[in-house]
Design an enzyme around this catalytic site. Structure first.
Site, PDB file in Angstrom:
ATOM      1  N   GLU A 290     -39.057   6.696 -27.614  1.00 36.20           N
ATOM      2  CA  GLU A 290     -38.878   5.375 -27.025  1.00 36.20           C
ATOM      3  C   GLU A 290     -37.922   4.494 -27.824  1.00 36.20           C
ATOM      4  OE1 GLU A 290     -41.817   3.501 -24.366  1.00 36.20           O
ATOM      5  OE2 GLU A 290     -42.364   2.439 -26.197  1.00 36.20           O
TER       6      GLU A 290
ATOM      7  N   LYS B  15     -37.121   1.139 -28.554  1.00 39.85           N
ATOM      8  CA  LYS B  15     -37.900  -0.095 -28.445  1.00 39.85           C
ATOM      9  C   LYS B  15     -37.542  -0.986 -29.634  1.00 39.85           C
ATOM     10  CE  LYS B  15     -42.354   0.358 -29.168  1.00 39.85           C
ATOM     11  NZ  LYS B  15     -43.791   0.615 -28.961  1.00 39.85           N
TER      12      LYS B  15
ATOM     13  N   LYS C 203     -39.050   1.659 -19.068  1.00 42.02           N
ATOM     14  CA  LYS C 203     -40.342   1.119 -19.492  1.00 42.02           C
ATOM     15  C   LYS C 203     -40.333  -0.388 -19.250  1.00 42.02           C
ATOM     16  CE  LYS C 203     -44.277   1.752 -21.952  1.00 42.02           C
ATOM     17  NZ  LYS C 203     -44.193   2.104 -23.371  1.00 42.02           N
TER      18      LYS C 203
ATOM     19  N   GLU D 115     -49.412   5.147 -15.473  1.00 39.60           N
ATOM     20  CA  GLU D 115     -50.168   5.024 -16.722  1.00 39.60           C
ATOM     21  C   GLU D 115     -51.605   4.580 -16.475  1.00 39.60           C
ATOM     22  OE1 GLU D 115     -48.369   3.127 -20.290  1.00 39.60           O
ATOM     23  OE2 GLU D 115     -50.067   1.744 -20.123  1.00 39.60           O
TER      24      GLU D 115
ATOM     25  N   ASN E 100     -52.722   6.035 -21.953  1.00 41.04           N
ATOM     26  CA  ASN E 100     -52.382   5.166 -23.076  1.00 41.04           C
ATOM     27  C   ASN E 100     -53.578   5.055 -24.014  1.00 41.04           C
ATOM     28  OD1 ASN E 100     -51.379   3.218 -24.807  1.00 41.04           O
ATOM     29  ND2 ASN E 100     -50.582   1.913 -23.168  1.00 41.04           N
TER      30      ASN E 100
ATOM     31  N   GLU F  99     -49.897   8.798 -24.719  1.00 40.47           N
ATOM     32  CA  GLU F  99     -49.081   7.659 -25.122  1.00 40.47           C
ATOM     33  C   GLU F  99     -49.784   6.846 -26.208  1.00 40.47           C
ATOM     34  OE1 GLU F  99     -47.928   6.894 -20.410  1.00 40.47           O
ATOM     35  OE2 GLU F  99     -48.428   5.201 -21.711  1.00 40.47           O
ATOM     36  N   SER F 100     -48.999   6.330 -27.139  1.00 44.83           N
ATOM     37  CA  SER F 100     -49.412   5.348 -28.152  1.00 44.83           C
ATOM     38  C   SER F 100     -50.243   5.959 -29.286  1.00 44.83           C
ATOM     39  CB  SER F 100     -50.223   4.189 -27.544  1.00 44.83           C
ATOM     40  OG  SER F 100     -49.426   3.438 -26.659  1.00 44.83           O
TER      41      SER F 100
END
Length: 266
Positions: A53, A55, A114, A163, A184, A214-215
């Site tokens: 990502e 970001k 995103k 998600e 997530n 994710e995350s």
């Protein structure tokens, strides 16, 4: 389903901004690069499928990364990223549609947009290969339904990553027709990360669904944990971006995609 008032203040602020943002005008039509095919190619090449990502910052980051986004994206691909995620949310993540367009022109892997899409006209901002729809945000009053947005996105040629955070939300995503589902590990109510979230929620997904964790994934051990729980791919931001630091983004990516380090045969 949690109401808006039960979400973290940072998330409430993100949603408030998202409600105010309109679309880009002309209807977008996309010839999308296949995300599942990119994952398969990574596997065939001996790499863990990772969506890295781009970001610049986020409400949970300790700092920001001011490198050129295109250079960061190219470094991630050099490190083995199967796909990229680019933030287009401007107010809290420093993202832009222009950044995504520049990145997508510079790389040959699928690029995920995103953002926090609540209405159909917000799809018509920029061409991307994949867009994100968040189950929890689309159960609020005043947003389009998940089913309607999923259909509208596919009509434009987008692939859709839906998600979820809980098993019930995974079931909701699948019932709406999602074939790529992300879980997530971060709870949007508290912004806390729990890596037990994916293993618990993933059990609700049918075998045919492509599952993305994710995350909170920051080490080869985390990669092993998510893969053994059924993750077909991982979406990683902060551990690769190293907000506030200047570590090598290519190496940060490679340590998560390299199966000799992660030993993630499932």
């Amino acid at each position: 389903m949690e109401s808006n008032g039960q979400m973290a203040p940072e998330v409430q602020s993100i949603l408030a901004s998202a409600r105010e943002r309109g679309g880009g005008g002309d209807r977008v039509s996309v010839d999308a690069r296949s995300l599942p095919a990119a994952f398969e190619a990574a596997e065939a090449d001996g790499r863990v499928p990772v969506i890295a990502e781009v970001k610049p910052t986020s409400p949970t980051a300790d700092g920001e990364r001011t490198d050129d986004p295109v250079e960061l994206a190219e470094a991630m691909v050099a490190g083995g990223a199967a796909a990229l995620s680019v933030l287009t949310e401007p107010d809290h993540f420093g993202g832009s549609a222009e950044t995504l367009q520049r990145v997508r022109e510079a790389v040959d892997v699928p690029v995920l947009r995103k953002d926090f899409i609540l209405h159909e006209d917000q799809l018509d901002v920029v061409e991307a290969d994949v867009i994100l729809l968040i189950v929890r945000f689309l159960e609020e009053d005043g947003t389009d339904s998940l089913e309607d947005l999923l259909s509208a996105a596919r009509e434009r040629g987008f692939q859709v990553l839906v998600e979820a955070h809980t098993a019930a939300e995974v079931e909701r995503a699948v019932a709406a027709g999602a074939d790529i589902v992300g879980v997530n590990n971060r709870d949007l109510a508290k912004l806390e990360v729990d890596l037990e979230t994916f293993p618990e929620a993933a059990t609700a997904a049918p075998e045919a669904v492509t599952l993305i964790a994710e995350s909170g994934i920051g080490s080869p051990d985390d990669v092993r944990r998510m893969r053994s729980a059924g993750a077909d791919a991982l979406l990683v931001g902060s551990a690769i971006m190293d907000h506030g630091g200047d570590s090598d983004v290519t190496e940060n990516t490679r340590r998560l995609t390299d199966t000799t380090q992660t030993d993630t045969q499932t």
